[in-house]
Design an enzyme around this catalytic site. Structure first.
Site, short mmCIF file in Angstrom:
data_model
loop_
_atom_site.label_atom_id
_atom_site.label_comp_id
_atom_site.label_asym_id
_atom_site.label_seq_id
_atom_site.Cartn_x
_atom_site.Cartn_y
_atom_site.Cartn_z
N ASP A 169 -8.84 1.04 -2.99
CA ASP A 169 -8.56 0.83 -4.41
C ASP A 169 -9.48 1.71 -5.26
OD1 ASP A 169 -8.60 -0.32 -7.12
OD2 ASP A 169 -7.31 -1.84 -6.20
N ASN A 218 14.45 -5.61 -3.75
CA ASN A 218 13.58 -4.77 -2.93
C ASN A 218 13.02 -5.67 -1.82
OD1 ASN A 218 11.65 -3.11 -1.84
ND2 ASN A 218 10.61 -2.65 -3.77
N ARG A 245 -3.54 6.37 3.87
CA ARG A 245 -2.87 7.41 4.67
C ARG A 245 -3.64 8.72 4.57
NH1 ARG A 245 2.47 6.16 1.74
NH2 ARG A 245 3.19 4.27 2.77
N GLY A 258 -0.29 6.44 -6.63
CA GLY A 258 -0.51 5.00 -6.46
C GLY A 258 -1.13 4.78 -5.10
N GLY A 312 0.08 3.43 -10.35
CA GLY A 312 -1.19 2.72 -10.57
C GLY A 312 -2.37 3.62 -10.94
N HIS A 333 9.60 8.13 -3.03
CA HIS A 333 9.33 7.83 -4.46
C HIS A 333 10.35 8.52 -5.38
CE1 HIS A 333 4.79 7.45 -3.30
NE2 HIS A 333 5.34 6.24 -3.32
#
Ligand code: AMP
Length: 398
Positions: free
Chosen positions: A283, A7, A241, A210, A331, A180
């Site tokens: 986060d 990746n 975003r 996530g 996440g 995704h």
């Protein structure tokens, strides 16, 4: 069979070497700061970890160092490069040019460069640099491109089209592609396995939540709709975003802020989402801590995220004409009971009933059922594994 999964980003290159008989990760790691002073490779293998602080001016040097680490006496897991049967490369955007995992040929590289770079200017050129470096260093090893978009190729036209002039869609390929895909594919497949059902019998909504988030409707094992669009900017608001926004509001904002087209798109990608709403962080751990301390904008960001996700779950249940299972992954999906509860709250009318205690349980890396025993809709937490999907697809192609 051993598959190397790569990746590559513009200055990074992550890898995993996977044994396909056991599906175990033999070695993994990542090169950081490629082309920037201070580059390093953090590599794991043989149960040990090693950091290589070495100059990596190009991706070619980076992949050479990765191969060295895979052989390295201390952490090495292979004796010869011939043990690597193929390399699977993660590719973000396919446009309408690649509908499935594709074996790399010079023609494929040409199409990738000429047709898809403009669709994902941040991701595809970087991944192609990693691909070409691998092709140079391992000229006799088969390579596959595994696209984030492939799983969404089954969407019907009515789901992937925007309400624009059809001729413009045809001419320019402006439509919803989704992202995704490897994650949505993996967790919907694992959900069917866990439930002991054939995927063809199930209507599943998969929530990949996530830093980037997307939600998909998977009917009978096939994706029929998803929230991300032409680019990953669409759908729910994310870490930074904006998610869906009226196109006219974008022009209005750009004028007010004196921004060019590309500046306003960068703003919508990097400065908005829950980070913009809260003014604190992208986060969710910081947002939860902020909300607990009484920060109203952190609370609002969390509420907006759960509300928007819930709306898509409901609309996808309507699109599929039913709902058997909701899956949370990535996440936030795997680690944040508060968001899972916020999404499921109010969906009782669809037959969703959460088991509060199970929802609060710790993420132990296994599939966890968090719906109540009498819930009509099963709610599952499933750790995603995009690398394994890339390795499986590459192995299948061979
Ligand atoms: P991903 O893009 O899947 O790596 O997800 C990254 C995001 O997941 C982070 O930005 C956090 O918002 C969230 N996250 C990761 N771990 C936790 C955790 N233990 N609790 C809450 N949120 C988490």
């Amino acid at each position: 069979m051993k598959i190397l999964v790569v990746n590559a980003g513009s200055s990074s290159l992550k890898y995993q070497l996977i044994d396909m008989e056991t599906e175990k990760v033999l070695a993994k790691g990542g090169c950081e700061r490629i082309g920037i002073p201070g580059s390093l490779l953090k590599a794991k293998g043989n149960g040990k970890e090693k950091v290589y602080e070495q100059d990596m001016p190009t991706h070619k040097v980076a992949i050479e160092l990765v191969l060295h680490a895979l052989h390295d006496g201390e952490i090495g897991v292979i004796k010869s490069m011939d043990e690597i049967d193929a390399v699977g490369h993660r590719m973000v955007a396919s446009g309408e040019y690649f509908k499935k995992t594709t074996l790399v040929t010079p023609e494929v590289v040409k199409t990738l460069e000429e047709k898809t770079f403009e669709l994902a200017p941040l991701h595809n050129p970087a991944a192609a640099t990693g691909l070409k470096a691998c092709m140079e260093v391992m000229p006799n090893t088969p390579m596959a491109l595994v696209f984030d978009t492939s799983f969404h190729a089954t969407m019907p036209e009515k789901a992937y089209l925007y309400g624009i002039d059809y001729e413009d869609y045809k001419k320019y390929g402006v439509r919803k592609y989704g992202f995704h895909g490897t994650s949505h594919k993996f967790v919907s497949g694992e959900a069917a396995k866990y439930l002991g059902k054939n995927p063809s019998e199930l209507k599943i909504v998969t929530c990949h939540l996530g830093n980037g988030s997307s939600i998909s409707a998977v009917d009978g094992g096939k994706c029929v709709d998803t929230t991300m669009g032409f680019t990953p900017l669409a759908g729910v608001l994310m870490g930074t975003r904006s998610g869906d926004i009226d196109a006219s509001a974008v022009e209005f904002l750009a004028k007010k802020k004196g921004m060019s087209h590309s500046e306003i798109i960068t703003y919508l990608n990097k400065k908005c989402g829950v980070a913009g709403i809260s003014g604190v962080s992208s986060d969710f751990r910081d947002l939860i801590a902020g909300a607990e301390q009484g920060n109203a904008r952190c609370r609002l960001a969390l509420d907006m995220f759960a509300y928007q996700t819930k709306k898509f779950v409901g609309s996808y249940a309507a699109a599929m004409g039913g709902l058997d299972c909701i899956v949370f992954t990535a996440g936030i999906g795997e680690n944040t009971p508060l968001i899972r509860a916020g999404v499921c709250e109010g969906l009782e009318f669809l037959g969703v009933k959460l088991d509060k205690k199970a929802n609060e349980g710790k993420n132990d890396g296994s599939v966890r059922e968090i719906s109540a025993k009498d819930s009509k809709v099963k709610v599952l937490v499933i750790p995603t594994n995009e690398e394994l999907v890339i390795a499986r697809e590459t192995a299948e192609l061979l």
